[in-house]
Design an enzyme around this catalytic site. Sequence first.
Site, PDB file in Angstrom:
ATOM      1  N   SER A 237      -0.092  -9.828   5.201  1.00  0.00           N
ATOM      2  CA  SER A 237       1.058  -9.836   4.278  1.00  0.00           C
ATOM      3  C   SER A 237       2.374  -9.645   5.017  1.00  0.00           C
ATOM      4  O   SER A 237       3.329 -10.410   4.824  1.00  0.00           O
ATOM      5  CB  SER A 237       0.889  -8.783   3.186  1.00  0.00           C
ATOM      6  OG  SER A 237       0.593  -7.517   3.727  1.00  0.00           O
TER       7      SER A 237
ATOM      8  N   HIS B  66      -7.999  -9.026   2.592  1.00  0.00           N
ATOM      9  CA  HIS B  66      -6.790  -8.191   2.715  1.00  0.00           C
ATOM     10  C   HIS B  66      -6.642  -7.379   1.416  1.00  0.00           C
ATOM     11  O   HIS B  66      -7.578  -6.708   0.996  1.00  0.00           O
ATOM     12  CB  HIS B  66      -5.616  -9.124   3.033  1.00  0.00           C
ATOM     13  CG  HIS B  66      -4.352  -8.456   3.482  1.00  0.00           C
ATOM     14  ND1 HIS B  66      -4.284  -7.152   3.891  1.00  0.00           N
ATOM     15  CD2 HIS B  66      -3.070  -8.923   3.572  1.00  0.00           C
ATOM     16  CE1 HIS B  66      -3.033  -6.857   4.226  1.00  0.00           C
ATOM     17  NE2 HIS B  66      -2.276  -7.913   4.035  1.00  0.00           N
TER      18      HIS B  66
ATOM     19  N   HIS C   1     -11.988  -2.715   9.546  1.00  0.00           N
ATOM     20  CA  HIS C   1     -10.553  -2.961   9.749  1.00  0.00           C
ATOM     21  C   HIS C   1     -10.344  -3.707  11.056  1.00  0.00           C
ATOM     22  O   HIS C   1     -11.095  -3.520  12.012  1.00  0.00           O
ATOM     23  CB  HIS C   1      -9.754  -1.644   9.785  1.00  0.00           C
ATOM     24  CG  HIS C   1      -8.306  -1.863   9.485  1.00  0.00           C
ATOM     25  ND1 HIS C   1      -7.404  -2.197  10.459  1.00  0.00           N
ATOM     26  CD2 HIS C   1      -7.611  -1.826   8.322  1.00  0.00           C
ATOM     27  CE1 HIS C   1      -6.215  -2.345   9.905  1.00  0.00           C
ATOM     28  NE2 HIS C   1      -6.308  -2.127   8.598  1.00  0.00           N
TER      29      HIS C   1
ATOM     30  N   ARG D 285      -5.011   6.646   4.944  1.00  0.00           N
ATOM     31  CA  ARG D 285      -4.624   6.336   3.563  1.00  0.00           C
ATOM     32  C   ARG D 285      -5.809   6.576   2.620  1.00  0.00           C
ATOM     33  O   ARG D 285      -5.631   6.928   1.463  1.00  0.00           O
ATOM     34  CB  ARG D 285      -4.144   4.876   3.456  1.00  0.00           C
ATOM     35  CG  ARG D 285      -2.958   4.577   4.355  1.00  0.00           C
ATOM     36  CD  ARG D 285      -2.630   3.095   4.382  1.00  0.00           C
ATOM     37  NE  ARG D 285      -3.710   2.290   4.948  1.00  0.00           N
ATOM     38  CZ  ARG D 285      -3.692   0.970   5.065  1.00  0.00           C
ATOM     39  NH1 ARG D 285      -2.628   0.288   4.649  1.00  0.00           N
ATOM     40  NH2 ARG D 285      -4.697   0.317   5.596  1.00  0.00           N
TER      41      ARG D 285
ATOM     42  N   ASP E 176      -8.510   0.390   0.741  1.00  0.00           N
ATOM     43  CA  ASP E 176      -8.930  -0.279  -0.495  1.00  0.00           C
ATOM     44  C   ASP E 176     -10.225   0.281  -1.068  1.00  0.00           C
ATOM     45  O   ASP E 176     -10.536   0.059  -2.233  1.00  0.00           O
ATOM     46  CB  ASP E 176      -9.115  -1.782  -0.234  1.00  0.00           C
ATOM     47  CG  ASP E 176      -7.816  -2.423   0.182  1.00  0.00           C
ATOM     48  OD1 ASP E 176      -6.788  -2.121  -0.441  1.00  0.00           O
ATOM     49  OD2 ASP E 176      -7.827  -3.216   1.144  1.00  0.00           O
TER      50      ASP E 176
HETATM   51  N1  NMX Z   1     -19.023  -5.590   5.818  1.00  0.00           N
HETATM   52  C1  NMX Z   1     -19.820  -6.460   6.462  1.00  0.00           C
HETATM   53  N2  NMX Z   1     -19.499  -7.069   7.619  1.00  0.00           N
HETATM   54  C2  NMX Z   1     -18.309  -6.746   8.151  1.00  0.00           C
HETATM   55  C3  NMX Z   1     -17.446  -5.814   7.573  1.00  0.00           C
HETATM   56  C4  NMX Z   1     -17.831  -5.229   6.349  1.00  0.00           C
HETATM   57  N3  NMX Z   1     -17.052  -4.386   5.690  1.00  0.00           N
HETATM   58  N4  NMX Z   1     -16.342  -5.695   8.353  1.00  0.00           N
HETATM   59  C5  NMX Z   1     -16.514  -6.540   9.381  1.00  0.00           C
HETATM   60  N5  NMX Z   1     -17.702  -7.176   9.266  1.00  0.00           N
HETATM   61  C6  NMX Z   1     -18.228  -8.247  10.100  1.00  0.00           C
HETATM   62  C7  NMX Z   1     -17.240  -9.398  10.110  1.00  0.00           C
HETATM   63  O1  NMX Z   1     -17.388 -10.197   8.935  1.00  0.00           O
HETATM   64  C8  NMX Z   1     -17.604 -10.096  11.391  1.00  0.00           C
HETATM   65  O2  NMX Z   1     -18.772 -10.847  11.157  1.00  0.00           O
HETATM   66  P1  NMX Z   1     -19.015 -12.265  11.898  1.00  0.00           P
HETATM   67  O3  NMX Z   1     -19.126 -11.922  13.351  1.00  0.00           O
HETATM   68  O4  NMX Z   1     -20.265 -12.771  11.285  1.00  0.00           O
HETATM   69  O5  NMX Z   1     -17.816 -13.109  11.605  1.00  0.00           O
HETATM   70  C9  NMX Z   1     -17.950  -8.923  12.305  1.00  0.00           C
HETATM   71  O6  NMX Z   1     -18.277  -7.824  11.448  1.00  0.00           O
HETATM   72  C10 NMX Z   1     -16.831  -8.505  13.225  1.00  0.00           C
HETATM   73  O7  NMX Z   1     -15.665  -8.261  12.450  1.00  0.00           O
HETATM   74  P2  NMX Z   1     -14.588  -7.164  12.931  1.00  0.00           P
HETATM   75  O8  NMX Z   1     -14.042  -7.624  14.228  1.00  0.00           O
HETATM   76  O9  NMX Z   1     -15.155  -5.804  12.836  1.00  0.00           O
HETATM   77  O10 NMX Z   1     -13.505  -7.275  11.756  1.00  0.00           O
HETATM   78  P3  NMX Z   1     -12.264  -8.267  11.614  1.00  0.00           P
HETATM   79  O11 NMX Z   1     -11.130  -7.726  12.389  1.00  0.00           O
HETATM   80  O12 NMX Z   1     -12.658  -9.686  11.889  1.00  0.00           O
HETATM   81  O13 NMX Z   1     -11.982  -8.159  10.039  1.00  0.00           O
HETATM   82  C11 NMX Z   1     -11.773  -7.033   7.975  1.00  0.00           C
HETATM   83  C12 NMX Z   1     -11.436  -7.011   9.457  1.00  0.00           C
HETATM   84  C13 NMX Z   1     -10.989  -5.952   7.265  1.00  0.00           C
HETATM   85  C14 NMX Z   1     -11.359  -8.405   7.383  1.00  0.00           C
HETATM   86  C15 NMX Z   1     -13.304  -6.829   7.795  1.00  0.00           C
HETATM   87  O14 NMX Z   1     -13.656  -5.535   8.254  1.00  0.00           O
HETATM   88  C16 NMX Z   1     -13.776  -7.000   6.354  1.00  0.00           C
HETATM   89  O15 NMX Z   1     -14.061  -8.156   5.951  1.00  0.00           O
HETATM   90  N6  NMX Z   1     -13.836  -5.892   5.546  1.00  0.00           N
HETATM   91  C17 NMX Z   1     -14.187  -5.983   4.150  1.00  0.00           C
HETATM   92  C18 NMX Z   1     -12.974  -6.470   3.354  1.00  0.00           C
HETATM   93  C19 NMX Z   1     -11.913  -5.392   3.280  1.00  0.00           C
HETATM   94  O16 NMX Z   1     -12.165  -4.241   2.992  1.00  0.00           O
HETATM   95  N7  NMX Z   1     -10.649  -5.801   3.501  1.00  0.00           N
HETATM   96  C20 NMX Z   1      -9.505  -4.895   3.378  1.00  0.00           C
HETATM   97  C21 NMX Z   1      -8.862  -4.489   4.706  1.00  0.00           C
HETATM   98  C22 NMX Z   1      -7.717  -3.547   4.505  1.00  0.00           C
HETATM   99  N8  NMX Z   1      -6.604  -4.202   3.792  1.00  0.00           N
HETATM  100  O17 NMX Z   1      -6.071  -3.649   2.881  1.00  0.00           O
HETATM  101  O18 NMX Z   1      -6.219  -5.321   4.149  1.00  0.00           O
HETATM  102  C1  MLT Z   2      -2.860  -3.420   5.636  1.00  0.00           C
HETATM  103  O1  MLT Z   2      -2.475  -2.403   5.057  1.00  0.00           O
HETATM  104  O2  MLT Z   2      -2.087  -4.380   5.850  1.00  0.00           O
HETATM  105  C2  MLT Z   2      -4.305  -3.569   5.957  1.00  0.00           C
HETATM  106  O3  MLT Z   2      -4.876  -2.347   6.296  1.00  0.00           O
HETATM  107  C3  MLT Z   2      -4.629  -4.678   6.902  1.00  0.00           C
HETATM  108  C4  MLT Z   2      -4.156  -4.561   8.320  1.00  0.00           C
HETATM  109  O4  MLT Z   2      -3.455  -3.653   8.726  1.00  0.00           O
HETATM  110  O5  MLT Z   2      -4.546  -5.476   9.093  1.00  0.00           O
END
Ligand code: NMX
Ligand code: MLT
Length: 432
Positions: free
Chosen positions: A238, A268, A315, A324, A370
Amino acid sequence: MLKEKLRRKIDEYRPRTQKLLKEFGDQVIDEVTVSKAIGGMRGLKCLVTDISYLDPDEGIRYRGYTLPEIFEKLPRPPEAEMPYVEGLFYLFLTGDIPDKDEIKEIIDQFRNRRVLPGYVYEVIDAFPQDSHPMAIFSSAILSLSRESEFSRHYHSGIAKQDYWEPTFEDAMNLLAKLPEIGSCIYSKLYRGGLKTSQKPELDFGANFAHLMGVGKPYDDVSRMYFIIHADHESGNVSAHSGHLVASSLSDLYLAISAMLNGLAGPLHGLANQEVLRWIQDLRDRMDGKVPDEEEMKQFVWDTLNAGQVIPGFGHAVLRKTDPRYMIQREFALKYLPDDELFRYVDMLYRVVPPILLEHGKAKNPWPNVDSHSGIIQWHYGIRNYDFYTVLFGIGRAIGVAANIIWDRALMYPLERPKSLTTEMLENLTSKG
Ligand code: NMX
Ligand code: MLT
């Protein structure tokens, strides 16, 4: 006066940026690897902001202060537990903790800028009832672009060093309107159009709670939400979207609308609604019975085995539990320890990290912001969980607006990285 103080701060900062560029412009601070180019630029140090910094272990600092310090130091309204949101905006802009008079100036300014032009109500009302609130929110803000002071001044020939001034005016004008826009969307979609009038004497958080029709301590919940969601340095989707769009000198309304479009994705900000949807699935499966730990573990594994992510965990930068999350957990332990859904979230807090570790993919198995935010809203009667990302968006607009003002003040240029083809990468690596 805030604007005069900001002008002095900008005059102090500009030589620092210019010196860095002039004397150290070619100094290497990071390297681009193939995995960074293909892998979403994860961790690549290529953005600059002084408003917040995210440490992987400690979490976010706003202008050098941790979140517990922010909640302790920022002034609060009488009898409130949480600080003024207006005070955070002051801190973001100036780097200084405001006193009550300095906060009062922003409250007064917001009061004078709160009224929405009639056409924004028409834009909101024109959306079909099954629209997602984030699409309406983004469009309502987009429609306000015609009010932009920046565009008006740009087209009448303002000098580059002065761009920040009408951008500041746009930010004040837009932020003042967010409680009304957000609550109007809520009224349209979930309250049969029933609208409450603003109470001009109230601060940002209390006015929002009043507009949502929820009594105390929802004013404090609103302040807490907007403050914890306000900024997370520049690289998140964002903040980065807002910065990128503003870098082409699109006005602040266009940039904040873009920021919201990025926030509306399930990886996100939309994750806060996904957490609630996921928990509701479990509740349906359990026929309303609260699961025991074994049943909860099975549900988590079923989600992972279906190839889905566990919403609210993981994350891109953080490697510990999100502070948070902890702030909300402390609030919940104090105000809603017996809430049924808090018991779910509390169990997930214990059950999910070991499973994610065993699963072996996520680099961070701990909960993020979240994971907790939805159930506090649910407790206070805001149960249309599609709406939760709008709350995140109101908070995030405060940080992104402050960043865009500073982007203009420090005259950051158009953002334009370079791309390569897959073949180029193959050639580069085979030669290497
Ligand atoms: N559940 C299952 N698998 C996960 C999760 C999770 N919560 N988090 C990461 N992984 C997987 C990810 O999909 C990836 O799989 P692949 O190799 O098959 O592509 C692998 O672990 C490595 O990912 P990371 O490097 O740990 O995470 P990345 O930096 O790519 O993504 C998020 C970060 C936040 C997108 C990821 O942790 C996620 O999808 N979390 C669940 C959604 C979520 O809660 N999002 C909100 C984040 C905070 N916000 O407000 O934005
Ligand atoms: C945010 O608050 O923007 C989320 O935690 C995602 C991030 O920092 O990458």
